[in-house]
Design an enzyme around this catalytic site. Structure first.
Site, mmCIF file in Angstrom:
data_model
loop_
_atom_site.group_PDB
_atom_site.id
_atom_site.type_symbol
_atom_site.label_atom_id
_atom_site.label_comp_id
_atom_site.label_asym_id
_atom_site.label_seq_id
_atom_site.Cartn_x
_atom_site.Cartn_y
_atom_site.Cartn_z
ATOM 1 N N ASP A 1 79.587 53.608 8.209
ATOM 2 C CA ASP A 1 78.367 54.161 8.806
ATOM 3 C C ASP A 1 78.727 55.100 9.959
ATOM 4 O O ASP A 1 79.813 54.990 10.546
ATOM 5 C CB ASP A 1 77.485 53.031 9.359
ATOM 6 C CG ASP A 1 76.989 52.098 8.260
ATOM 7 O OD1 ASP A 1 76.957 52.536 7.093
ATOM 8 O OD2 ASP A 1 76.656 50.939 8.588
HETATM 9 N N1 URA Z 1 79.102 47.314 6.656
HETATM 10 C C1 URA Z 1 78.213 47.965 7.423
HETATM 11 O O1 URA Z 1 77.123 47.484 7.677
HETATM 12 N N2 URA Z 1 78.563 49.163 7.923
HETATM 13 C C2 URA Z 1 79.768 49.755 7.702
HETATM 14 O O2 URA Z 1 80.041 50.859 8.201
HETATM 15 C C3 URA Z 1 80.682 49.054 6.898
HETATM 16 C C4 URA Z 1 80.323 47.825 6.389
#
Ligand code: URA
Length: 232
Positions: free
Chosen positions: A103
């Site tokens: 993310d």
């Molecule tokens: N899980 C999440 O919620 N975000 C990420 O960036 C990776 C795994």
């Protein structure tokens, strides 16, 4: 492989530039100056030099970056900064793409490569590649939360997550290791328990670890890490 392809495929020179260098006698094959771009070479065995520099053949490139917050794992984005922008221009021209996504607000280990087959294999659910994240939650999490998340949780969209592993570090911090990569998975797992992830940093991907690489920096994978990433 053709000599001109050897240079153009690795984005060292365009075919036109190869022609110019050849004309000026700046390219050698096994110690001999060569003049033609269409000659066949063995890219793994022959010694090719350009302006006196030995050029070793690399079919694919494998880079590890420590992604800061604010960057997106994409190759092109109209609004946000993209992870490949963390690389110098000579690497940016190699058409690298991130193997999987973190993310925008997640930090840590991202592998960038132009090896589509290995990337795809590492992301395929049947290969169960383990990815470990350091996390922090807004509120303390309980041992019941650990059990529930480890066993798998049915999320709002009806998907039941695969078993995973949590190591507690403090009341609100720990490590979580997943072998799948569903959208916002860790945030949704803790969300389903009424908690909120406030910090997430990926620290390893299979046996490849982030270590002390500073945020925003990159390095090439070592030969043994390339073996890990490319094994079938
Ligand atoms: N899980 C999440 O919620 N975000 C990420 O960036 C990776 C795994």
């Amino acid at each position: 492989m053709r000599l001109d392809k050897f240079f153009s495929e690795q984005k060292i020179l365009s075919r036109k530039e190869v022609g110019e260098k050849l004309k000026r006698g700046l390219i050698t094959v096994n110690g001999q100056v060569v003049k033609k771009g269409d000659i066949k070479i063995d890219e793994y065995k022959d010694q090719i030099t350009l302006e006196g520099q030995l050029i070793t053949y690399k079919k694919y490139t494998y880079i590890l970056v420590n992604k800061p917050q604010g960057y997106v794992c994409s190759t092109d984005d109209p609004r946000d900064m993209i992870v490949t922008e963390l690389l110098p221009p000579e690497l940016q021209k190699l058409d690298l793409f991130p193997c999987g996504r973190l993310d925008k607000d997640t930090t840590g280990l991202v592998i960038l490569t132009n090896d589509g087959i290995s990337s795809h294999r590492n992301l395929s659910p049947k290969h169960h590649v383990a990815k470990k994240y350091a996390f922090e939650t807004a509120d303390p999490y309980s041992d019941k939360d650990i059990q529930a998340i480890q066993n798998g949780i049915t999320l709002a969209d009806g998907y039941t997550t695969k078993p995973c592993e949590i190591e507690r570090h403090s009341q609100t911090t720990g490590y979580i290791t997943l072998t799948e990569g569903k959208y916002h998975e860790i945030k949704r797992l803790f969300g389903a328990r009424g908690n909120k992830i406030v910090g997430l940093n990926r620290v390893s991907f299979s046996e490849i670890v982030l270590g002390d690489l500073p945020l925003g920096q990159w390095r090439e994978l070592t030969p043994s890490e390339v073996e890990v990433f490319t094994r079938e």
